[in-house]
Design a protein around this motif. Structure first.
Motif, short mmCIF file in Angstrom:
data_model
loop_
_atom_site.label_atom_id
_atom_site.label_comp_id
_atom_site.label_asym_id
_atom_site.label_seq_id
_atom_site.Cartn_x
_atom_site.Cartn_y
_atom_site.Cartn_z
N TYR A 67 56.86 5.69 78.47
CA TYR A 67 57.51 4.53 77.85
C TYR A 67 58.08 4.89 76.47
CZ TYR A 67 57.94 0.18 75.23
OH TYR A 67 58.41 -0.83 74.44
N LYS A 71 61.95 4.87 75.29
CA LYS A 71 62.30 3.88 74.27
C LYS A 71 63.01 4.52 73.07
CE LYS A 71 60.34 0.32 71.24
NZ LYS A 71 61.36 -0.68 71.61
N TYR A 72 62.53 5.69 72.66
CA TYR A 72 63.06 6.30 71.44
C TYR A 72 64.05 7.43 71.68
CZ TYR A 72 59.52 3.51 69.12
OH TYR A 72 58.76 2.45 68.67
N GLU A 78 67.19 4.97 81.02
CA GLU A 78 66.21 4.19 81.75
C GLU A 78 66.77 3.63 83.06
OE1 GLU A 78 62.63 2.32 82.64
OE2 GLU A 78 63.01 3.67 80.96
N TRP A 265 54.66 -1.72 76.36
CA TRP A 265 53.96 -0.47 76.64
C TRP A 265 52.70 -0.71 77.47
CZ3 TRP A 265 48.98 -0.04 74.87
CH2 TRP A 265 48.60 -0.84 73.79
#
Length: 434
Positions: A67, A71-72, A78, A265
């Motif tokens: 995750y 995300k970063y 995704e 998360w």
């Protein structure tokens, strides 16, 4: 005058194919090599997990790590396969180059810690990501970029399963339900064949499947067994419903987990805990990982489903549930190999209940559930020929075409568009548009 026109047309075709060949070669070479690396890492991860079963308890932590990575660092990676399909339909946003290393790493992590997932999604995303990178570096037109993205899908799929013809047709058929555009047929075929050759040159050996059943006679004036054909049709209905159930369950878990769990998360944590709980409730690890190889000689695997006693009556259901939870809660990997498992296990069960040949019915389930879940009946029929031989191609086609219709307008790829509805009145009847 007409002869000059024909000669000019042939010269244009030759020039077009030569230019596309030059574009396809670097994509296929790179994708074939990376798929070979991916398959090696996947095998090592699986064997390590077999030797260290405690790794399963770290699956929730692995989910958090995946995750955080997406995300970063993921940008729009995704979206996975759906991003590639959308980009082919409407080129513009691009497929990020980071998709390839991200999906390769996170799929290996998913398998290392016991997630139930496949490998085709990873191979396709590697292919699409690299194809888009080459297109961007070469400053290709929108149409050439679209074609190159399709060759990336074909190269990834053909290399990961060792089915080059299927890979080419799959890349064309998966884009729109009920419609195939042949403008990229030759480039996709070249890419799929070359990527498969390159992958094999690195020493990769694909699992061999065999159907030993042989037709022994005719029924009435038919040159095939009419009663067996009737069983295949009914099995095709079941395969289509199973494909639909998998797609809807996966999408449903993703939808409701995002709706109900506000701290994002925690979604993979919940998924990992569910997988651990189910594994210990069933007292078996057979439904973790790919399902191609088993930890023990008596494990339920795809190859074991081709033999009587190689699966339980509900092995197909448990694999469906394990995979839907894994992918629906954010872990990475493909859906196709689990679909092979679901189909082969369901075919095994149907064979035992109906008295049909176990290996034949397992093989039909293998390709039939895949056909229903991806809406690619022609590619799946060809896959049957490439994997099992051409002796039973009639049954392959009947199972895949029937499954295709009875899966409805569901599918594992939400970006897949409806080119031609399966039923004439489907659009007026409230069919969900992709």
């Amino acid at each position: 005058m007409k002869q000059h026109k024909i000669a000019f047309e042939q010269f244009s075709i030759l020039s077009y194919l030569f230019r596309l060949t030059l574009l396809v070669i670097p994509v296929a070479l790179t994708v074939g090599s990376l798929v070979a690396l991916f398959l090696c890492l996947l095998d090592e991860a699986t064997q390590f997990r077999f030797a260290n079963p405690w790794m399963l308890f770290l699956l929730p932590l692995a989910g958090i790590f995946i995750y955080v990575l997406y995300k970063y660092l993921g940008k729009n990676s995704e979206a996975g396969n759906n991003l590639i399909i959308d980009e082919i339909h409407e080129p513009g946003g691009g497929v990020p180059a980071r998709m390839a290393p991200l999906v390769l790493l996170t799929t290996v992590i998913t398998h290392l810690f016991g997630g139930s997932a496949g490998r085709e999604g990873t191979a396709v995303q590697i292919g699409g990501s690299l194809a888009n990178l080459f297109a961007r570096k070469l400053n290709l037109s929108r149409e050439d970029t679209r074609t190159l993205l399709m060759t990336g899908i074909a190269a990834g799929f053909g290399a990961v399963f060792g089915t080059p013809v299927t890979g080419a047709i799959f890349a064309l058929e998966v884009l729109a339900l009920g419609r195939i555009q042949y403008d990229a047929l030759m480039p996709c075929f070249m890419a799929s064949v070359l990527a498969d050759i390159v992958c094999g040159a690195w020493g990769i050996h694909h699992t061999a499947y065999h159907i030993h059943f042989a037709e022994t006679g005719t029924t009435f004036f038919f040159h095939f067994d009419l009663f067996l054909l009737a069983k295949v049709i009914l099995a095709g209905v079941a395969f289509g419903l199973a494909g639909m159930a998998f797609a809807e369950t996966s999408h449903g878990i993703k939808k409701y987990s995002n709706r109900l769990i506000k701290t994002k998360w925690l979604i993979p944590v919940a998924g990992g805990l569910l997988i651990i709980g189910l594994t210990y409730a069933l007292q078996t690890e057979d439904y973790l990982g790919l399902g191609v190889a088993g930890k023990n000689p008596g494990s339920v695997t795809i190859p074991s489903c081709f033999h009587a006693g190689g699966a339980t009556y509900f092995s197909w259901f448990w694999k469906l549930l394990f995979t839907a939870i894994t992918l629906g809660t954010g872990f990475k990997g493909g859906e196709v190999t689990p679909l092979f498992f679901i189909g082969a296990a369901l075919g095994n069960t149907i064979a035992l209940l109906s008295g049909a040949p176990v290996d034949l019915m397992a093989g039909l389930g293998f390709i039939g559930v895949f056909a229903g879940a991806t809406n690619t009946p022609i590619a799946c029929t060809l896959m049957g020929v490439e994997l099992f031989g051409a002796d039973h191609v009639l049954y392959y086609a009947v199972a895949c075409f029937t499954a295709y219709y009875f899966s409805g307008h569901s599918g594992i790829y939400t970006a897949q568009r409806v080119g031609v509805a399966k039923v004439v009145d489907a659009r007026r009847g409230g069919m969900r548009k992709k």
